[in-house]
Design an enzyme around this catalytic site. Structure first.
Site, short mmCIF file in Angstrom:
data_model
loop_
_atom_site.label_atom_id
_atom_site.label_comp_id
_atom_site.label_asym_id
_atom_site.label_seq_id
_atom_site.Cartn_x
_atom_site.Cartn_y
_atom_site.Cartn_z
N THR A 79 -3.82 7.38 -4.30
CA THR A 79 -5.33 7.41 -4.78
C THR A 79 -6.02 8.15 -5.69
O THR A 79 -6.59 8.12 -6.62
CB THR A 79 -6.32 7.54 -3.24
OG1 THR A 79 -5.88 6.55 -2.44
CG2 THR A 79 -7.73 7.33 -3.63
N LYS B 245 2.30 12.69 5.05
CA LYS B 245 2.23 11.87 3.97
C LYS B 245 3.46 12.64 3.11
O LYS B 245 3.50 13.74 2.69
CB LYS B 245 0.90 12.04 3.20
CG LYS B 245 1.05 11.12 1.94
CD LYS B 245 -0.46 11.19 1.44
CE LYS B 245 -0.63 10.23 0.26
NZ LYS B 245 0.07 9.02 0.43
N HIS C 87 -4.56 15.27 2.75
CA HIS C 87 -4.01 14.16 3.52
C HIS C 87 -3.21 15.02 4.90
O HIS C 87 -3.14 16.28 4.66
CB HIS C 87 -3.09 13.15 2.80
CG HIS C 87 -3.69 12.32 2.03
ND1 HIS C 87 -4.21 12.33 0.99
CD2 HIS C 87 -3.98 10.89 2.67
CE1 HIS C 87 -4.78 11.12 0.38
NE2 HIS C 87 -4.75 10.33 1.36
N HIS C 88 -2.91 14.04 5.67
CA HIS C 88 -2.09 14.47 6.82
C HIS C 88 -0.73 15.11 6.51
O HIS C 88 -0.24 14.68 5.42
CB HIS C 88 -2.04 13.49 7.86
CG HIS C 88 -1.29 12.14 7.39
ND1 HIS C 88 -0.17 12.03 7.13
CD2 HIS C 88 -1.81 11.01 6.84
CE1 HIS C 88 0.20 10.64 6.63
NE2 HIS C 88 -0.89 10.06 6.58
N GLY D 195 0.78 -1.13 -0.03
CA GLY D 195 -0.07 0.22 0.03
C GLY D 195 0.72 1.38 0.02
O GLY D 195 0.30 2.27 0.19
N THR D 196 2.14 1.01 -0.17
CA THR D 196 2.87 2.33 -0.26
C THR D 196 2.91 2.76 -1.72
O THR D 196 2.88 2.34 -2.64
CB THR D 196 4.49 1.96 -0.07
OG1 THR D 196 4.55 1.10 1.12
CG2 THR D 196 5.39 3.20 0.18
N ASN E 189 -5.10 2.18 -2.70
CA ASN E 189 -6.03 2.54 -1.41
C ASN E 189 -6.68 1.15 -1.21
O ASN E 189 -7.10 0.70 -2.10
CB ASN E 189 -6.84 3.49 -1.61
CG ASN E 189 -7.31 3.97 -0.21
OD1 ASN E 189 -8.17 3.39 0.62
ND2 ASN E 189 -7.42 5.27 0.10
#
Length: 236
Positions: A142, A135, A131-132, A71-72, A98
């Site tokens: 995504t 990231k 995103h946070h 998922g990287t 994702n």
């Protein structure tokens, strides 16, 4: 099932908890270069590491006949090479930008909406992701998957990451990436004309969905060979 977690950050810890809740055993977890002896204890590896480590993690697993769920994001310039190494070693691989069920349904919705909107040139389309702040890659994997879905179903030919409301030509999809504290992930597709707007949006409330999807993919890939996607796992 015996699982190795490659990348033991916030996502790795969430994956560990959910995997244990589902009756699995974590036999190896690391954020360092892979220890082959420890890796060989696993029946599957889940990689949520960092872009600079992902390719080496993935291909090492292939060579040791350990299936990989990855998922990287941010390393996809080497994706085709990874696929070739996977096939050469008769290994098993799922990459997902994702892994959450909701996002994969959102991918399908995005494709269908793009196909519908392709007939109406008066609408411009824009992709936005939030995103946070931790990231590393921008835009998110995504957002790139969503953008590719639009490209495949419309007359648009390219996309561009923009800042400060930069203008793009009519064949290019503008992609806006924002970083804000403690945002797990929000993705919005907006079609705008002079008279109205159509918008679809996915908002993640936590990392739980990403982690659960990765564990479900790990359960699904056991005893399989080949390159798959979450569409295969979820039968979409």
């Amino acid at each position: 099932m015996k699982i190795a977690i490659l990348g033991y950050g916030r996502m790795g810890k969430t994956i560990e908890r959910i995997a244990i809740e589902r009756g699995h055993e974590i036999v190896y977890k690391t954020s360092e270069p892979i220890n082959i002896t420890e890796l060989k204890k696993a029946e599957v590896a889940i990689d949520f590491s960092i872009p600079t480590a992902a390719f080496n993690n993935i291909t090492t697993c292939f060579k040791e006949n350990v299936p990989v769920i990855c998922g990287t994001t941010g390393w996809l310039e080497k994706y085709d090479e990874a696929v070739s190494i996977c096939k050469a070693n008769n290994a098993a691989f799922i990459y997902g930008s994702n892994f959450s069920l909701g996002v994969n349904l959102f991918f399908e919705l995005n494709n269908k909406l793009a196909k519908m909107m392709s007939k109406f040139n008066e609408y411009d389309v824009e992709v936005e992701e939030i995103h946070h702040t931790k990231k590393l890659d921008k835009p998110s994997g995504t957002a790139i998957t969503l953008t590719k879905g639009i490209l495949e179903n419309t007359s648009k030919t390219d996309w561009k990451l923009i800042e400060n409301q930069e203008k793009v030509d009519s064949k290019t999809i503008p992609v806006v990436a924002k970083r804000e504290d403690e945002v797990p992930g929000t993705h919005t597709i907006k079609y705008s004309s002079e008279i109205d707007e159509i918008e679809i949006k996915h908002t993640a409330h936590s990392r739980e969905g990403f982690a659960l999807g990765a564990v479900i993919a790990s359960e699904w890939i056991k005893n399989k060979n080949g390159v798959f996607t979450m569409k295969d796992v979820l039968d979409l």
